[in-house]
Design a protein around this motif. Structure first.
Motif, mmCIF file in Angstrom:
data_model
loop_
_atom_site.group_PDB
_atom_site.id
_atom_site.type_symbol
_atom_site.label_atom_id
_atom_site.label_comp_id
_atom_site.label_asym_id
_atom_site.label_seq_id
_atom_site.Cartn_x
_atom_site.Cartn_y
_atom_site.Cartn_z
ATOM 1 N N SER A 10 51.253 11.171 25.824
ATOM 2 C CA SER A 10 50.649 12.501 25.844
ATOM 3 C C SER A 10 49.196 12.359 25.436
ATOM 4 O O SER A 10 48.896 11.819 24.377
ATOM 5 C CB SER A 10 51.381 13.431 24.869
ATOM 6 O OG SER A 10 50.781 14.708 24.828
ATOM 7 N N SER A 68 54.979 8.788 30.590
ATOM 8 C CA SER A 68 54.596 9.745 31.624
ATOM 9 C C SER A 68 54.226 9.014 32.917
ATOM 10 O O SER A 68 53.372 8.124 32.915
ATOM 11 C CB SER A 68 53.394 10.560 31.140
ATOM 12 O OG SER A 68 52.703 11.150 32.210
ATOM 13 N N ASP A 114 61.235 10.997 24.308
ATOM 14 C CA ASP A 114 61.812 11.992 25.210
ATOM 15 C C ASP A 114 61.288 11.746 26.626
ATOM 16 O O ASP A 114 60.076 11.727 26.854
ATOM 17 C CB ASP A 114 61.410 13.385 24.723
ATOM 18 C CG ASP A 114 62.077 14.510 25.495
ATOM 19 O OD1 ASP A 114 62.852 14.227 26.431
ATOM 20 O OD2 ASP A 114 61.835 15.676 25.147
ATOM 21 N N THR A 115 62.188 11.550 27.585
ATOM 22 C CA THR A 115 61.764 11.369 28.973
ATOM 23 C C THR A 115 61.381 12.695 29.621
ATOM 24 O O THR A 115 60.843 12.705 30.730
ATOM 25 C CB THR A 115 62.875 10.733 29.821
ATOM 26 O OG1 THR A 115 63.956 11.675 29.948
ATOM 27 C CG2 THR A 115 63.382 9.441 29.215
ATOM 28 N N LYS A 116 61.691 13.815 28.964
ATOM 29 C CA LYS A 116 61.499 15.170 29.503
ATOM 30 C C LYS A 116 62.429 15.425 30.685
ATOM 31 O O LYS A 116 62.216 16.367 31.455
ATOM 32 C CB LYS A 116 60.029 15.404 29.936
ATOM 33 C CG LYS A 116 58.985 15.001 28.899
ATOM 34 C CD LYS A 116 59.116 15.775 27.608
ATOM 35 C CE LYS A 116 58.010 15.393 26.612
ATOM 36 N NZ LYS A 116 58.128 16.092 25.319
ATOM 37 N N CYS A 117 63.439 14.581 30.812
ATOM 38 C CA CYS A 117 64.397 14.727 31.911
ATOM 39 C C CYS A 117 65.840 14.719 31.400
ATOM 40 O O CYS A 117 66.773 14.396 32.140
ATOM 41 C CB CYS A 117 64.215 13.598 32.932
ATOM 42 S SG CYS A 117 62.603 13.583 33.738
ATOM 43 N N SER A 160 54.897 14.059 20.360
ATOM 44 C CA SER A 160 55.242 14.898 21.509
ATOM 45 C C SER A 160 56.738 14.902 21.800
ATOM 46 O O SER A 160 57.240 15.784 22.497
ATOM 47 C CB SER A 160 54.486 14.426 22.757
ATOM 48 O OG SER A 160 54.862 13.099 23.103
ATOM 49 N N SER A 161 57.473 13.919 21.269
ATOM 50 C CA SER A 161 58.924 13.835 21.479
ATOM 51 C C SER A 161 59.726 14.435 20.341
ATOM 52 O O SER A 161 60.952 14.486 20.416
ATOM 53 C CB SER A 161 59.348 12.362 21.659
ATOM 54 O OG SER A 161 58.864 11.823 22.856
#
Length: 206
Positions: A10, A68, A114-117, A160-161
Motif C-alpha cells: 500500500s 498488490s 490480506d490479499t483483499k480477496c 493495511s492488512s
C-alpha cells in the motif's frame, strides 16, 4: 549508491543508501493509489534533494511480491526502466521476507498479508545459525489456516492488512522500511524481474 523502493502493498517507500549500507535519505507515501503517478517523480526528487545524480546509482533493489498486482507491476516496471537507462543491475526480494527482517525473534517468524480477496498471503521463517530461512514457502491460504499455523506465536502484518486480523492479540504491524528492503536483499535475493504472484488475477476476459 543503492536505490531501493517498495510498491507491493500500500503506497510506497523509497530509500537511498551508500554502497556500504548507510542510509542517505528516504521518502514514504501512504496513498495506496499514488505509485503510478508519483513513484518516479519522487525518486527524482529524492536524488535531487540528496545531491545525487542518476549516474551515481550502482544498484536498484525492489520488492517483487506477493502483494498488490498493480503495485508490483509499477515497481518492477520502474526498476526495469532505470536498469536499462543506467545499465545497472536490479535485485528483487520477496515482500514477506522484508517484513520478516523487521522483527527479530528466535521463535518462528510468521508473516501474513490480506490479499483483499478473502484469504491471506502467508509465509513463515526461522533463525538458524544466525540466518533467516524459510520454513514455509509463500502461499495464499485461508485466514483460519494461517491462524492455526501461527498458534500462540507472533505474526507480522502490514498496517493495511490489520482489519482482517481485528481482535487477534498476537498480531503486530510493521511498515516496510527502505532498510528492510536492503537487508532482505542480503539474505534471499533474485536478479530477475518476474513478479511473485501467488494467486491468479481476478480479472477475466468476457
Amino acid at each position: 549508491m543503492i536505490l531501493t523502493f517498495d510498491c507491493s502493498i500500500s503506497g510506497y517507500s523509497i530509500g537511498l543508501f551508500q554502497p556500504h549500507g548507510e542510509k542517505i535519505a528516504e521518502i514514504f507515501n501512504d496513498d495506496p493509489f499514488s505509485h503510478t503517478e508519483h513513484l518516479v517523480p519522487d525518486i527524482q526528487s529524492l536524488l535531487q534533494s540528496s545531491a545525487v545524480n542518476f549516474s551515481e546509482l550502482t544498484q536498484i533493489v525492489t520488492t517483487k511480491g506477493p502483494g498488490s498486482f498493480t503495485g508490483i507491476r509499477v515497481g518492477l516496471a520502474a526498476a526495469a526502466g532505470l536498469s536499462a537507462a543506467l545499465s545497472i543491475p536490479v535485485v528483487t526480494v520477496n515482500t514477506l521476507l522484508t517484513l520478516a527482517v523487521s522483527h527479530h525473534s528466535e521463535m518462528p517468524i510468521h508473516v501474513a498479508l490480506d490479499t483483499k480477496c478473502g484469504d491471506v498471503y502467508y509465509q513463515s521463517f526461522q533463525i538458524k545459525d544466525k540466518q533467516l530461512i524459510s520454513t514455509f514457502q509463500a502461499e495464499a491460504i485461508t485466514l483460519n489456516d494461517a491462524l492455526k499455523r501461527i498458534g500462540n506465536t507472533t505474526c507480522i502484518t502490514h498496517p493495511s492488512s490489520l482489519p482482517i486480523f481485528s481482535g487477534i492479540k498476537n498480531i503486530i504491524t510493521n511498515k516496510i522500511q527502505p532498510e528492510h528492503v536492503l537487508s532482505a536483499s542480503h539474505l534471499q535475493a533474485t536478479h530477475d524481474l518476474h513478479p511473485l504472484y501467488i494467486r491468479p488475477v481476478n480479472a477475466k476476459h468476457p
